[in-house]
Design a protein around this motif. Structure first.
Motif, PDB file in Angstrom:
ATOM      1  N   LEU A 109      -7.782  -6.559   7.167  1.00  0.00           N
ATOM      2  CA  LEU A 109      -7.119  -5.371   7.706  1.00  0.00           C
ATOM      3  C   LEU A 109      -6.628  -4.465   6.580  1.00  0.00           C
ATOM      4  N   ALA A 110      -6.138  -5.070   5.499  1.00  0.00           N
ATOM      5  CA  ALA A 110      -5.731  -4.266   4.341  1.00  0.00           C
ATOM      6  C   ALA A 110      -6.938  -3.534   3.750  1.00  0.00           C
ATOM      7  N   GLY A 111      -8.086  -4.224   3.681  1.00  0.00           N
ATOM      8  CA  GLY A 111      -9.302  -3.573   3.210  1.00  0.00           C
ATOM      9  C   GLY A 111      -9.709  -2.426   4.107  1.00  0.00           C
ATOM     10  N   LEU A 112      -9.562  -2.618   5.427  1.00  0.00           N
ATOM     11  CA  LEU A 112      -9.860  -1.550   6.377  1.00  0.00           C
ATOM     12  C   LEU A 112      -8.941  -0.353   6.135  1.00  0.00           C
ATOM     13  N   CYS A 113      -7.649  -0.629   5.924  1.00  0.00           N
ATOM     14  CA  CYS A 113      -6.682   0.443   5.682  1.00  0.00           C
ATOM     15  C   CYS A 113      -7.032   1.220   4.415  1.00  0.00           C
ATOM     16  N   LEU A 114      -7.359   0.520   3.340  1.00  0.00           N
ATOM     17  CA  LEU A 114      -7.694   1.177   2.081  1.00  0.00           C
ATOM     18  C   LEU A 114      -9.003   1.965   2.198  1.00  0.00           C
ATOM     19  N   SER A 115      -9.951   1.430   2.958  1.00  0.00           N
ATOM     20  CA  SER A 115     -11.226   2.140   3.142  1.00  0.00           C
ATOM     21  C   SER A 115     -11.017   3.449   3.894  1.00  0.00           C
ATOM     22  N   LEU A 116     -10.168   3.413   4.916  1.00  0.00           N
ATOM     23  CA  LEU A 116      -9.863   4.649   5.635  1.00  0.00           C
ATOM     24  C   LEU A 116      -9.102   5.622   4.751  1.00  0.00           C
ATOM     25  N   LEU A 117      -8.218   5.095   3.915  1.00  0.00           N
ATOM     26  CA  LEU A 117      -7.426   5.944   3.032  1.00  0.00           C
ATOM     27  C   LEU A 117      -8.315   6.675   2.039  1.00  0.00           C
ATOM     28  N   THR A 118      -9.312   5.980   1.510  1.00  0.00           N
ATOM     29  CA  THR A 118     -10.208   6.574   0.523  1.00  0.00           C
ATOM     30  C   THR A 118     -11.437   7.222   1.160  1.00  0.00           C
ATOM     31  N   LYS A 119     -11.485   7.180   2.513  1.00  0.00           N
ATOM     32  CA  LYS A 119     -12.539   7.828   3.295  1.00  0.00           C
ATOM     33  C   LYS A 119     -13.921   7.227   3.047  1.00  0.00           C
ATOM     34  N   PHE A 120     -13.981   5.924   2.764  1.00  0.00           N
ATOM     35  CA  PHE A 120     -15.240   5.193   2.716  1.00  0.00           C
ATOM     36  C   PHE A 120     -15.468   4.578   4.100  1.00  0.00           C
ATOM     37  N   TYR A 121     -15.992   5.387   5.002  1.00  0.00           N
ATOM     38  CA  TYR A 121     -16.006   4.988   6.408  1.00  0.00           C
ATOM     39  C   TYR A 121     -17.026   3.898   6.706  1.00  0.00           C
ATOM     40  N   LEU A 122     -18.134   3.861   5.972  1.00  0.00           N
ATOM     41  CA  LEU A 122     -19.082   2.764   6.175  1.00  0.00           C
ATOM     42  C   LEU A 122     -18.470   1.430   5.747  1.00  0.00           C
ATOM     43  N   VAL A 123     -17.724   1.465   4.648  1.00  0.00           N
ATOM     44  CA  VAL A 123     -17.017   0.256   4.208  1.00  0.00           C
ATOM     45  C   VAL A 123     -15.978  -0.144   5.252  1.00  0.00           C
ATOM     46  N   ALA A 124     -15.281   0.863   5.812  1.00  0.00           N
ATOM     47  CA  ALA A 124     -14.295   0.585   6.855  1.00  0.00           C
ATOM     48  C   ALA A 124     -14.940  -0.068   8.066  1.00  0.00           C
ATOM     49  N   LEU A 125     -16.152   0.387   8.412  1.00  0.00           N
ATOM     50  CA  LEU A 125     -16.876  -0.225   9.526  1.00  0.00           C
ATOM     51  C   LEU A 125     -17.184  -1.686   9.229  1.00  0.00           C
ATOM     52  N   GLY A 126     -17.578  -1.962   7.994  1.00  0.00           N
ATOM     53  CA  GLY A 126     -17.851  -3.335   7.608  1.00  0.00           C
ATOM     54  C   GLY A 126     -16.608  -4.211   7.707  1.00  0.00           C
ATOM     55  N   PHE A 127     -15.463  -3.703   7.238  1.00  0.00           N
ATOM     56  CA  PHE A 127     -14.213  -4.457   7.345  1.00  0.00           C
ATOM     57  C   PHE A 127     -13.828  -4.671   8.812  1.00  0.00           C
ATOM     58  N   THR A 128     -14.114  -3.681   9.650  1.00  0.00           N
ATOM     59  CA  THR A 128     -13.809  -3.825  11.071  1.00  0.00           C
ATOM     60  C   THR A 128     -14.600  -4.965  11.686  1.00  0.00           C
ATOM     61  N   VAL A 129     -15.896  -5.017  11.377  1.00  0.00           N
ATOM     62  CA  VAL A 129     -16.743  -6.083  11.916  1.00  0.00           C
ATOM     63  C   VAL A 129     -16.268  -7.447  11.427  1.00  0.00           C
TER      64      VAL A 129
ATOM     65  N   ILE B  99       0.837  -1.206   0.000  1.00  0.00           N
ATOM     66  CA  ILE B  99       0.000   0.000   0.000  1.00  0.00           C
ATOM     67  C   ILE B  99       0.867   1.250   0.000  1.00  0.00           C
ATOM     68  N   LEU B 100       1.913   1.246   0.833  1.00  0.00           N
ATOM     69  CA  LEU B 100       2.771   2.426   0.936  1.00  0.00           C
ATOM     70  C   LEU B 100       3.551   2.662  -0.356  1.00  0.00           C
ATOM     71  N   VAL B 101       4.153   1.617  -0.911  1.00  0.00           N
ATOM     72  CA  VAL B 101       4.973   1.771  -2.112  1.00  0.00           C
ATOM     73  C   VAL B 101       4.118   2.080  -3.339  1.00  0.00           C
ATOM     74  N   SER B 102       2.868   1.600  -3.344  1.00  0.00           N
ATOM     75  CA  SER B 102       1.998   1.884  -4.494  1.00  0.00           C
ATOM     76  C   SER B 102       1.739   3.376  -4.666  1.00  0.00           C
ATOM     77  N   SER B 103       1.920   4.138  -3.586  1.00  0.00           N
ATOM     78  CA  SER B 103       1.717   5.585  -3.701  1.00  0.00           C
ATOM     79  C   SER B 103       2.707   6.210  -4.677  1.00  0.00           C
ATOM     80  N   LEU B 104       3.886   5.588  -4.825  1.00  0.00           N
ATOM     81  CA  LEU B 104       4.851   6.090  -5.804  1.00  0.00           C
ATOM     82  C   LEU B 104       4.313   5.963  -7.222  1.00  0.00           C
ATOM     83  N   LEU B 105       3.687   4.839  -7.507  1.00  0.00           N
ATOM     84  CA  LEU B 105       3.150   4.614  -8.852  1.00  0.00           C
ATOM     85  C   LEU B 105       1.978   5.532  -9.145  1.00  0.00           C
TER      86      LEU B 105
END
Length: 837
Positions: A595-615, A131-137
């Motif tokens: 957890l990766a899905g949770l991280c990406l959801s927070l990154l893109t600010k899809f907080y409802l999706v992040a809640l789903g990944f958390t559950v 996730i971190l290195v992909s920011s370069l691309l």
């Protein structure tokens, strides 16, 4: 249960059926420490190449004055990601990966004590790094420096996703680091082979034990800082905003509370490699074993008192400057003890200069030079002159590359036959060393000069005529020479797998147990576990590898289907129980994907999706925890051979108890960092204010703490009854404890909802909000785990014959009690006595 086979080949076949690694897609389920350690090393090597490529771009950009290979924004991304990749994705994971691979073998164990946790840690590292290195691309890489200083990294100065990649990606990666730290601490203390007392452990294990504890204590402050900064950027909570009561210097404190111990977290494993290899290539025991151990422990302690020497120029009081300057120089004493022990061993032995020994000599030269410049920058007046110049860049690379990369290369060449069963090329190995050694010193020795004549860090170009032209060109040429050396080493490693000569048994005539395995090792390391009462078991008994392979030692029964290793006393190394280890599973991989899905959801600010990944993540983790202890999937057969100790799940002192304890140490480090932030802001922040609208109900918070105290006392009584061998009334008792925990949690939630907090308006309310949320999460976790214990008692997984789990959960109750009372004292009596209510 049948007697173990007397045919060595048949015995190895039986062990392979239980311990063997699957192939294809099912390789993602592997939890064996050998495979996980190699994955860490290979992945870390890939990230090293990415970081090295970024370094070459930086040196190319700076080779000539006015050169514009990159735009300023691209250059900022390049130097930020170079430091980030090298520090977070290469240095620490590589050293942890090598330890994950080696520690069980050195200690005479079959695996680490929490294999699935190791697998989860690796996948979190892999996905977080991607996730971190992909920011370069995506041209969205962070660009505020690998230290992310506020307010530069705040949303007001750098909007967009760039810095969010860093904050979320690094936090994700640090889950891996802390989990590996917990794993290594418990494994070293509790899974040594019979008779290996603490004072007989290999020195490498001592270094890794201290390193792992430093990770457990040192990483949480940065995790907290990253969470707070992301909350400020995404949610508007003003922890570092001066206008609303925050202070950007708090970020520096939290970062360097992690950052300076990390220097020693990187150095200590490298020094452990040096202490392991020098006796082998001198063919004599190391001089001053006890002094080295004392020095390592002292470094681990002192490293947490040095963080402010990175902040001498921010305006801290002179008394604090004097203290931290003295402490920075004091740490040179235990480091010097180790250096003199190494030199004495070289002097009294007969060193043989194989390729690993060349890297060790290079380490001694480079690291001592870096240590001398470290004493220089510890002097406040000198630090004022060279702060944020290339002199500091040169010092940092001499310490980190000298203290980590050179020993790592020595260890790589030393253990390469262990990984592959083949020997590397001596000629290519020597060429690789000399090219790297020469290129490194050409690059960074000259850089001291560049810094002394005033070149600042982090500038993407410069004008001619300032005296920086020639030294920068020389440094850039040196960097390319070093890159050619690294390429030579990589070529040697790749070619040796096909063309290398087969390694003989124990090719270096080493003294430690990892060379008693087959080359390369089997998934279970040892078919029988030997008794060890000497620091140099293979020198004492050169035939030990053969007798182990023939199954002439203990714990050779395998027809029960369990993966087993000894559970030993932390001090004496005497066997106390048999630890049964979990097998291959999809659960760590699935949890890390979520957890990766949770991280990406927070990154893109899809907080409802992040809640789903958390559950979903919580469901998977609870499913994981269900297959534990006396569950049939964890221990399909509780029987042991006559004369053998019980399974750990049938005792009160299994590895889970130690794992929970070490995890709570990490947790307490994070909480104490939060308290530090509270008091720091209260006393230092220039616009700190206590809003009149805040209406925290102190009596309700006190009631919550009292209910939790009663519940904790009740849990203590239940566990005391279990310790006496009785589980009478355990189901009802735990049910009552769960109800008390739920009531306490509800009271705490009432406090939060009724406090009238406005966390987006003032730092005061934002910190209180984080404190109460921290307590709510942990108290909720205790409630869930206690309910699970109720269910497990009903099913029969917990009771007088299997009392293991309530003792583990009890520790969380104690921790929550301490946290809640601390929050009450900080939020209710403290403001009144301070006069700010």
């Amino acid at each position: 249960m049948t007697q173990p086979s007397t045919d060595p080949d048949q015995l190895h076949d039986q062990f392979n059926e239980v311990w063997g690694n699957p192939r294809g897609w099912r390789a993602l389920t592997i939890v064996n420490h050998t495979s996980i350690g190699l994955r860490f090393l290979i992945t870390g090597g890939a990230f090293f190449l990415i970081g090295g490529l970024l370094a070459m771009l930086i040196r190319t950009q700076l080779a000539l004055p006015g050169y514009e290979l990159m735009e300023p924004d691209a250059y900022n991304q390049a130097f930020t990601m170079h430091g980030t990749v090298m520090m977070f994705l290469f240095a620490v994971p590589m050293m942890e990966g090598l330890a994950v691979y080696l520690i069980p073998k050195m200690l005479g164990a079959r695996d680490l004590v929490f294999p699935r946790l190791s697998a989860l840690g690796y996948y979190c590292y892999l996905f977080g790094g991607i996730i971190l290195v992909s920011s370069l691309l995506l041209d969205l890489a962070p660009k505020a420096g690998w230290f992310m200083y506020t307010p530069l990294s705040s949303a007001g100065h750098m909007p967009g996703m760039n810095n969010d990649f860093w904050l979320l990606g690094i936090t994700f990666v640090e889950i891996s680091a802390v989990s590996a730290g917990v794993e290594l601490v418990v494994s070293i203390l509790r899974t040594r082979t019979n008779g290996m007392a603490l004072h007989q452990m290999p020195l490498y294990a001592w270094y890794i034990l201290v390193m792992a504890m430093m990770i457990v204590v040192g990483f949480p402050p940065l995790i907290l800082g990253s969470i707070l900064l992301e909350l400020e950027r995404a949610g508007g909570l003003p922890f570092f905003d001066v206008a609303r009561g925050g202070d950007p210097i708090l970020w520096q404190h939290l970062f360097w509370l992690f950052g300076h111990p990390e220097v020693y977290i990187i150095f200590l494993p490298g020094a452990g490699i040096v202490s392991t290899l020098i006796p082998v290539f001198c063919q004599r025991p190391i001089i001053g074993y006890r002094w080295i151990v004392l020095g390592v422990l002292t470094i681990g302690f002192l490293s947490f008192g040095l963080w402010v020497h990175h902040m001498f120029t921010v305006g801290i009081p002179q008394l604090a400057q004097s203290f931290f300057s003295g402490a920075s120089m004091l740490v040179a004493i235990p480091t010097g003890v180790q250096i003199f022990a190494w030199l004495a061993t070289l002097w009294l032995g007969r060193p043989v200069f194989h390729v690993p020994m060349l890297w060790l000599v290079g380490f001694l030269i480079v690291f001592v030079a870096g240590g001398l410049t470290g004493v220089m920058v510890a002097l406040v007046p000198f630090d004022w002159q060279v702060h944020d110049t290339h002199f500091v860049v040169a010092h940092m690379h001499y310490v980190l590359v000298g203290g980590m990369f050179f020993p790592l290369m020595a260890g790589l060449y030393y253990w390469l036959p262990h990984f592959s069963g083949r020997m590397p090329s001596v000629r290519l190995g020597r060429w690789g060393f000399w090219l790297v050694f020469a290129g490194f010193n050409i690059t960074f020795l000259v850089m001291h000069w560049t810094g002394l004549i005033g070149m600042p860090r982090r500038v993407y170009t410069y004008d001619t005529g300032l005296g920086w032209d020639i030294p920068n060109l020389i440094s850039s040429i040196g960097s390319f020479i070093m890159a050619i050396g690294v390429a030579t080493i990589l070529l040697d490693i790749v070619l040796h797998f096909r063309f290398g000569l087969p390694a003989t048994k124990n090719p270096w005539n080493a003294d430690t147990l990892e060379w008693a395995t087959s080359l390369p090792p089997s998934a279970y390391n040892f078919v029988s576990l030997p008794d060890v009462s000497d620091r140099h078991p293979l020198w004492k008994d050169p035939d030990l590898p053969d007798s182990i392979a023939r199954g002439e030692h203990r714990l050779t029964t395998i027809d029960h289907g369990r993966r087993e290793t000894w559970g030993t006393d932390p001090l004496t190394g005497k066997v106390r129980e048999i630890i049964h280890l979990p097998g291959n599973s999809w659960l760590p991989f699935i949890a890390s994907v979520l957890l990766a899905g949770l991280c990406l959801s927070l990154l893109t600010k899809f907080y409802l999706v992040a809640l789903g990944f958390t559950v979903l993540t919580l469901i998977v983790l609870l499913r994981w925890s269900w297959e534990n202890g006396a569950h049939p999937a964890a221990a399909p057969d509780a029987k042991t051979q006559p004369g053998e100790p019980p399974l750990h799940s049938r005792t009160l002192d299994g590895p889970g108890l130690w794992g929970m304890g070490v995890t709570l140490i990490a947790n307490s480090s994070l909480f104490l960092s939060l308290l530090f932030g509270w008091f720091y802001l209260w006393t230092v922040a220039p616009h700190w204010q206590v809003p009149a609208s805040t209406d925290l109900d102190g009596s309700l918070l006190l009631a919550s703490a009292v209910v939790l105290s009663l519940g904790t006392l009740w849990m203590r009584l239940l566990v005391a009854r279990l310790r006496r061998g009785s589980h009478e009334g355990l189901f009802g008792g735990l049910s009552l404890a769960a109800l008390l925990s739920l009531a306490q949690w509800a009271l705490l939630l009432w406090v939060l909802l009724g406090a009238g907090l406005k966390p987006r308006e003032t730092t005061h309310d934002a910190v209180i909000f984080v404190m109460l949320m921290y307590a709510l999460i942990h108290c909720g976790l205790a409630t869930v785990l206690t309910v699970l214990q109720v269910l497990r008692v009903r099913i029969g997984y917990v009771g007088a014959k299997a009392p293991y789990e309530p003792v583990v959960v009890e520790q969380l109750w104690y921790y929550n009690l301490a946290v809640l009372w601390a929050i009450y004292l900080v939020l209710v009596p403290f403001p009144s006595t301070w006069g700010g209510a």
